[in-house]
Design an enzyme around this catalytic site. Structure first.
Site, mmCIF file in Angstrom:
data_model
loop_
_atom_site.group_PDB
_atom_site.id
_atom_site.type_symbol
_atom_site.label_atom_id
_atom_site.label_comp_id
_atom_site.label_asym_id
_atom_site.label_seq_id
_atom_site.Cartn_x
_atom_site.Cartn_y
_atom_site.Cartn_z
ATOM 1 N N MET A 77 -76.761 -9.905 -26.910
ATOM 2 C CA MET A 77 -76.928 -8.657 -27.384
ATOM 3 C C MET A 77 -75.624 -8.338 -28.099
ATOM 4 O O MET A 77 -74.407 -9.007 -27.896
ATOM 5 C CB MET A 77 -76.802 -7.612 -26.318
ATOM 6 C CG MET A 77 -78.337 -7.674 -25.160
ATOM 7 S SD MET A 77 -78.440 -6.440 -24.041
ATOM 8 C CE MET A 77 -78.620 -4.853 -25.002
ATOM 9 N N HIS A 78 -75.684 -7.146 -28.853
ATOM 10 C CA HIS A 78 -74.527 -6.524 -29.625
ATOM 11 C C HIS A 78 -73.922 -7.285 -30.848
ATOM 12 O O HIS A 78 -73.330 -6.590 -31.543
ATOM 13 C CB HIS A 78 -73.471 -6.194 -28.501
ATOM 14 C CG HIS A 78 -73.829 -5.565 -27.320
ATOM 15 N ND1 HIS A 78 -74.451 -4.323 -27.251
ATOM 16 C CD2 HIS A 78 -73.379 -6.162 -26.077
ATOM 17 C CE1 HIS A 78 -74.657 -4.029 -26.085
ATOM 18 N NE2 HIS A 78 -74.297 -5.105 -25.127
ATOM 19 N N ASP A 237 -81.152 -10.585 -24.493
ATOM 20 C CA ASP A 237 -81.296 -11.843 -23.334
ATOM 21 C C ASP A 237 -81.511 -11.290 -22.079
ATOM 22 O O ASP A 237 -81.965 -11.741 -21.127
ATOM 23 C CB ASP A 237 -79.893 -12.534 -23.290
ATOM 24 C CG ASP A 237 -78.831 -11.816 -23.616
ATOM 25 O OD1 ASP A 237 -78.735 -10.389 -23.349
ATOM 26 O OD2 ASP A 237 -77.745 -12.186 -23.586
#
Length: 490
Positions: A77-78, A237
């Site tokens: 993520m991110h 994820d």
């Protein structure tokens, strides 16, 4: 067959899953991490694509007769992928664990008019790991790169772009950008306007099990996939990892050990922690959200310790030897404490400046004590997140385990003892890759929905109950861990 692809931090995993949910083959291609400065973390998005192709080729070579009906992609993520008008990568991606954007986080809070607005607009605080601060960092520190910026993508969505030519994302990953409104399932114009960014930077949003692209001839040649193979939206994820153990209904909770660690609880509505210590994100199951606490260095802390302090051990046996040594040490590691803040910490401290520390070491302590302290420190950090869930009225009766912490009997028992809860695993150990393979199967019509896919493919193993005497002993050790936080701030 259904192909699940998980674009992680340490590697890209590809698995093939048949119509009954059995794993037919699995392959992983490793990735490297660059740390140009303390607290920074970067990867080349093109390395994700190359590793994805390699993992796919490898897994298909293990089942040469396999016909892939649909593909799902999960990913870290991110992490920010900055693309120009031609779709070229502008610079290496700033990862979820990158802590350089503290000033940009303050800028976001100021521009938004306070954290209360963030709670209303995007359900989450401005933290260094999120995507929006990284975009502002590019604007503030590399203006020439920002001038070229046309699209901002996440890791799995970049791989989808290279695989299909489609620019798209889905709600579970979009939730972690700080530019998406998880409650209303849309990009937050309020947030984007406040920081002066155009909506055109963001990709279109589709469903996690919806077909959002098809394999192009060029990508098919590189990855040895049939052109036209559908690729579904996939997911973040953590959401896919939860799906991979069946935690997609309110009341279920998961503890995960990857490079980072998480404790999450599924909810029927978007629940927001008043103190913004935990995150609120969309799940990959429609109409479901989750509240999650994040430990930035879980498996990553153990890997760092292993690589620095056990280099003389044979690599293939290193983890097992270290864990066996730790198991011989009594709970509490005879006073040794490890604070696992190698890259700062999110939950509950929200402090990118924290650093890891061993505290309480003496001449009487051995490597085995230090290993036990590392494993306990990760569990205590995860418990910090569990305590927040309890305070929000989301106390689970048990925890599902996924990732590295689910695979070893001693670490499973350690989690049960520290948490004071039964823990359990399922009959699949592929985590996010398995969850996203189920989403691909749903997208291809093999199952009517994700709930049915989970019910037909997953079975829970007998739970590991906590040893209540050891749990009581750990209460004092956990209190010691929390009181020693000052060592991470010096």
């Amino acid at each position: 067959m259904f192909l699940g692809l998980d674009v992680g931090t340490s590697g890209v995993k590809a698995i093939l899953v048949d119509a009954e949910g059995e794993i037919a083959a699995a392959a992983t291609t490793p990735l490297s991490l660059e740390t140009p400065a303390p607290g920074w973390a970067e990867q080349d998005p093109e390395a994700w694509w190359a590793a994805s192709c390699a993992a796919i080729r490898d897994v298909l070579a293990r089942r040469p007769s396999a016909r892939v009906e649909a593909i799902g992609i999960s990913g870290q993520m991110h992490s920010s992928v900055f693309l120009d008008q031609r779709g070229a990568v502008i610079r290496p991606a700033l990862l979820w664990s990158d802590g350089r954007t503290t000033a940009e986080c303050r800028e976001i809070v100021t521009r938004a008019g306070g954290e209360a607005q963030l709670r209303d607009w995007v359900c989450n605080p401005a933290l260094e790991g999120f995507t929006l601060p990284k975009v502002l960092w590019l604007r503030n520190h590399e203006p020439q790169g920002f001038a070229r910026l046309a699209k901002v993508l996440l890791a799995k969505d970049f791989v989808r772009l290279r695989l299909t030519g489609s620019i798209a994302t889905e709600p579970s990953d979009a939730s972690g950008t700080l530019m998406f409104d998880p409650a209303n399932l849309r990009w937050s114009r309020e947030m984007l306007d406040a920081v002066g960014l155009p909506l055109s930077l963001m990709p279109d949003v589709g469903g996690s099990a919806e077909v959002l692209g098809r394999v192009t001839p060029g990508a098919g040649k590189l990855a040895r996939l049939e052109p036209g193979t559908p690729v579904v939206g996939g997911g973040a994820d953590n959401a896919c990892g939860a799906a991979g153990v069946g935690a997609i209904t309110p009341g279920e909770a998961v503890s995960s050990w990857g490079t980072s660690g998480t404790v999450l609880a599924a909810t029927a509505q978007p629940r927001v922690d008043p103190g913004l210590r935990a995150h609120t994100f969309c799940h990959v199951a429609p109409g479901v959200w989750y509240v999650m606490g994040v430990v930035l260095s879980a498996g990553g802390a153990f890997a760092w310790y292993r690589n620095q302090c056990a280099r003389e051990l044979a690599e293939e046996a290193r983890d097992d030897i270290l864990v066996d040594e730790a198991a011989a040490i009594p709970p509490g590691a005879e006073g040794a404490t490890f604070l696992p803040y190698l890259q700062g910490e999110r939950t509950p401290h929200r402090d990118a400046g924290l650093r890891a520390a061993f505290v309480g070491l003496s001449l009487a302590h051995s490597r085995a004590h230090m290993t036990r302290a590392v494993l306990e420190g990760v569990c205590f950090a995860l418990r910090d997140s569990l305590e927040i869930l309890k305070a929000l009225g989301l106390a689970p009766a048990h925890l599902l385990l996924t990732g590295g912490g689910a695979k070893n009997a001693f670490i499973r028992q350690l989690q049960a003892d520290v948490f004071g809860l039964p823990v359990t695993t399922v009959n699949r150990e592929e985590g996010g890759a398995y969850g996203v393979a189920l989403l691909a199967a749903v997208g291809a019509g093999a199952f009517p929905d994700l709930q049915t896919a989970v019910q037909r493919t997953l079975a829970r193993r007998p739970p590991t109950p906590p040893n209540l005497d050891i749990h009581r002993a750990y209460e004092e050790v956990y209190d010691r861990f929390r009181k020693r936080l000052v060592a991470a701030r010096t």
